[in-house]
Scaffold this active site. Structure first.
Site, short mmCIF file in Angstrom:
data_model
loop_
_atom_site.label_atom_id
_atom_site.label_comp_id
_atom_site.label_asym_id
_atom_site.label_seq_id
_atom_site.Cartn_x
_atom_site.Cartn_y
_atom_site.Cartn_z
N HIS A 52 43.02 11.86 33.00
CA HIS A 52 42.40 14.27 33.51
C HIS A 52 41.84 13.58 34.33
O HIS A 52 40.91 13.11 35.00
CB HIS A 52 41.34 14.18 32.42
CG HIS A 52 40.95 15.94 32.20
ND1 HIS A 52 40.37 16.28 32.83
CD2 HIS A 52 41.79 16.57 31.50
CE1 HIS A 52 40.65 17.72 32.80
NE2 HIS A 52 41.78 17.74 31.92
N ASP A 96 46.66 16.76 25.83
CA ASP A 96 48.16 16.89 25.56
C ASP A 96 48.72 16.00 25.26
O ASP A 96 50.34 15.70 24.37
CB ASP A 96 48.79 17.27 26.80
CG ASP A 96 48.78 18.48 27.40
OD1 ASP A 96 48.93 19.49 26.97
OD2 ASP A 96 48.60 18.64 28.84
N1 CMC Z 1 49.32 6.91 33.40
C1 CMC Z 1 48.95 6.08 34.57
N2 CMC Z 1 48.57 5.80 35.35
C2 CMC Z 1 47.39 6.86 35.70
C3 CMC Z 1 47.86 8.26 35.13
C4 CMC Z 1 48.40 7.94 34.04
N3 CMC Z 1 48.63 8.84 32.89
N4 CMC Z 1 46.78 9.20 35.09
C5 CMC Z 1 45.83 8.09 36.34
N5 CMC Z 1 46.76 7.02 36.44
C6 CMC Z 1 46.18 6.35 37.61
C7 CMC Z 1 46.94 6.26 39.39
O1 CMC Z 1 48.27 5.70 39.24
C8 CMC Z 1 45.99 5.95 39.65
O2 CMC Z 1 45.51 4.70 39.83
P1 CMC Z 1 45.33 4.38 41.02
O3 CMC Z 1 44.17 4.25 41.50
O4 CMC Z 1 45.62 2.79 40.96
O5 CMC Z 1 46.38 4.53 42.55
C9 CMC Z 1 44.41 5.92 39.32
O6 CMC Z 1 44.55 6.10 37.63
C10 CMC Z 1 43.39 7.83 39.52
O7 CMC Z 1 44.79 8.75 38.74
P2 CMC Z 1 45.16 10.27 39.85
O8 CMC Z 1 46.34 10.55 40.26
O9 CMC Z 1 44.09 9.80 41.38
O10 CMC Z 1 44.07 10.96 39.16
P3 CMC Z 1 44.01 12.71 39.62
O11 CMC Z 1 42.94 13.10 38.63
O12 CMC Z 1 44.18 12.81 40.67
O13 CMC Z 1 45.14 13.07 38.28
C11 CMC Z 1 46.68 13.79 35.63
C12 CMC Z 1 45.46 13.42 36.84
C13 CMC Z 1 45.87 14.43 34.66
C14 CMC Z 1 47.13 14.88 36.87
C15 CMC Z 1 46.57 12.45 35.49
O14 CMC Z 1 46.09 11.64 34.97
C16 CMC Z 1 48.41 12.77 35.09
O15 CMC Z 1 48.97 12.18 35.41
N6 CMC Z 1 48.11 12.20 33.66
C17 CMC Z 1 49.57 12.60 33.20
C18 CMC Z 1 49.63 13.50 32.72
C19 CMC Z 1 48.76 14.82 32.23
O16 CMC Z 1 48.96 13.90 30.84
N7 CMC Z 1 48.38 15.96 32.34
C20 CMC Z 1 48.08 16.43 31.39
C21 CMC Z 1 46.11 17.23 31.93
S1 CMC Z 1 45.23 17.56 30.69
C22 CMC Z 1 45.59 19.11 30.57
C23 CMC Z 1 46.33 19.98 31.90
O17 CMC Z 1 44.90 19.81 31.79
O18 CMC Z 1 46.64 20.27 31.89
#
Ligand code: CMC
Length: 555
Positions: free
Chosen positions: A306, A363
């Protein structure tokens, strides 16, 4: 050391540093609204990872501590003790309703549940296997055809728009489902609660009597409360940006639905089930986790991570308990629950997830509960949208009522071709095409998964371009530039100093609001005075108006 202090436009004799504190939490904010005017710099913050876009008194999240409050009330407590519509009132109006206020609010919502037959007729035009989210984007947008004579600056018009949306979106959601399976659409019933009505419209048919299962109704009530608001997420920000142009609120909510749909946001609940089904059984979990860590094409642990929570999402904790309870009460043994539990256990003990502070989000378990209630996967995100509508309208209303209507208009860092002439250009493969867009594509190869791994850095070529003057001649503005740089240096030094300052003084109280009409928010740099947002109790009650004053916008 130079320190940049800017005077507060509301009391010009005083000076104050640039930071702002919120009412709750440890976060410090820099007020950079006049950054460009003062320093010549813009900020570059893709994904708005460190940018606050508004003042809000609706939801508070403490990411590191895993806390989520609606108008000051802990969400888990609300799930345990409140009805979905009571929480809707709380979010929209700002406080817990009295019994009488709640009864009237319920009645009002019930009255608005009937949907114009012209909108109902639209459903017959969608193909039978259309995704219900696609239908939702269209039909919620279509409500703006029926309610086009709306003045967002009129408090009563806003109230009507908000209550109508809270009332009608569940009906449209169920109709989207019925359309997707080719069954007759059911009208809402005045004798049922909000959650019961949802189940009735989803599962009843005209052929036989439908009895609502109380376990299912409780689960839907909880689901709705858990998803109602979550401060400035992608879809809420979309609604606010759309609303900042004073667009029709129904159209703004349709924009929010579109933004929610993607798997990185509300679409994650659907994606989690697909992921668990693909994993198949607990013994395949280690291989899957290895693929996630290796960032294998298209593989992510859906329902994990998140932007704000760096701890267990409190909503996920509630959802996890709810799933086990609901499955037990309904006597269902879902093999996907075992896969989910094993996957969570492995991930939470793995260095990759620990280091990045990745925990289950709301989720992760919600889909398993919805499956147990007989809700098809394609409806999961629609259910999220139905619940989040409450937050969207509350945030939209707050934005307008609080006069935070400066149009959302971010800047960009241009990395395209330099100026050229059409006459001399040779086309895509010609030598005169320039290296702008193509150059950028070379620097940033297409992402292998649907998720961007990291926000791309600015290609170095452009970085150089933006900092080194292209002209070999000394810039006529060199002196001014170096002054600007000095000013900017001082600015950032003072920012750093402010951030490491022991404790900011308590913010000065803002004069009480007297009207909910659009107020012009004064522009310019200020610090403490504007950090004090109205306490929820001071959010004006829109309920004071007489229902007879609704005017001609009632359709
Ligand atoms: N699985 C694997 N790696 C992950 C995940 C994940 N679910 N989420 C983040 N990471 C890693 C990412 O690859 C990155 O690693 P590195 O530093 O090596 O590049 C690091 O963690 C930081 O992640 P980010 O993508 O920069 O984080 P963000 O804040 O931009 O994205 C997120 C947040 C929710 C989009 C992401 O965690 C994600 O894609 N999660 C899976 C989708 C999901 O469950 N979404 C629902 C969110 S909660 C309900 C809502 O509000 O909609």
């Amino acid at each position: 050391m130079a320190e940049l202090l800017l005077s507060d436009p509301e009391s010009p004799s005083e000076t104050s540093p640039l930071w702002i504190t919120a009412v709750l939490g440890d976060d410090l904010f820099l007020d950079i609204r006049d950054l460009h005017r003062a320093t010549g710099y813009f900020s570059y913050d893709p994904g708005f990872t460190c940018t606050g876009s508004c003042l809000s008194g609706i939801t508070f999240i403490d990411g590191p501590k895993g806390v989520c409050l609606y108008r000051g009330f802990a969400v888990p407590e609300l799930v345990e003790s409140a009805e979905a519509l009571e929480v809707a009132y709380l979010l929209l109006v700002g406080d817990k309703p009295s019994t009488q206020q709640y009864m009237q609010f319920r009645r009002e919502i019930q009255q608005h549940m009937l949907v114009h037959e012209k909108v109902k007729a639209m459903f017959s035009n969608f193909t039978i296997n259309a995704h219900p989210m696609a239908i939702m984007v269209a039909v919620i947008g279509a409500l703006s055809c029926i309610f086009s004579e709306l003045d967002p600056l009129n408090e009563m018009h806003r109230w009507l728009a908000c209550t109508r949306l809270i009332a009608k979106v569940p009906v449209l959601s169920c109709w989207a489902y019925k359309t997707s399976i080719g069954q007759p659409m059911m009208y809402p019933r005045a004798d049922l609660s909000f959650a019961e009505n949802f189940l009735y419209m989803m599962f009843a048919t005209p052929m036989e009597e439908y009895k609502v299962n109380p376990v299912a109704a409780r689960a839907i009530n909880a689901f709705m409360i858990l998803h109602m608001d979550h401060e400035q997420n992608a879809s809420t920000s979309t609604v606010r940006i759309a609303g900042s142009s004073q667009a029709n609120p129904y159209a703004c909510i349709a924009a929010g639905v579109a933004s929610l749909w993607g798997p990185a946001h509300g679409g994650a609940n659907e994606a989690v089930i697909k992921m668990l089904e693909e994993i198949g059984s607990a013994e395949n979990v280690p291989t899957f986790v290895n693929d996630v860590k290796a960032k294998k094409e298209g593989v992510r642990l859906m329902g994990f991570g998140h932007r704000v929570y760096k701890n267990y999402d409190p909503r996920a904790k509630v959802m996890k308990g709810l799933v086990t309870q609901v499955l037990k009460e309904l006597g269902i043994d879902d093999p996907l629950l075992k896969v989910a539990q094993e996957l969570e256990k492995v991930a939470l003990n793995d260095e990759y997830f620990v280091q990045r502070k990745l925990y289950p989000n709301v989720d992760y378990y919600s889909g398993i509960m919805l499956r147990a209630l007989g809700i098809p996967t394609s409806m999961f995100t629609v259910m999220f949208a139905m619940s989040r509508t409450v937050g969207w309208v509350s945030q939209w209303n707050e934005m307008v009522a609080e006069g935070q209507m400066r149009i959302g208009r971010p800047r960009q860092l241009y990395v395209g071709p330099k100026q050229r002439t059409w006459r001399d250009a040779k086309g895509a493969n010609g030598e005169a095409a320039g290296d702008g867009y193509q150059g950028l594509m070379k620097v940033q190869p297409r992402r292998s998964s649907s998720f961007s791994k990291r926000v791309p850095d600015v290609p170095s070529a452009y970085k150089a371009e933006s900092t080194v003057p292209s002209s070999p001649e000394p810039s006529p503005h060199a002196e001014a530039d170096s002054e600007d740089e000095a000013l900017a240096d001082a600015f950032w030094t003072s920012c750093k100093a402010a951030a490491s300052a022991p404790a900011p003084p308590p913010p000065r109280p803002r004069p009480p609001r007297t009207s909910a009409r659009l107020r012009k928010v004064p522009l310019g740099l200020s610090a403490a005075p504007r950090s004090t947002i109205d306490s929820p109790a001071s959010v004006p009650s829109l309920r004071d108006e007489s229902a007879d004053d609704r005017g001609s916008v009632v359709a």
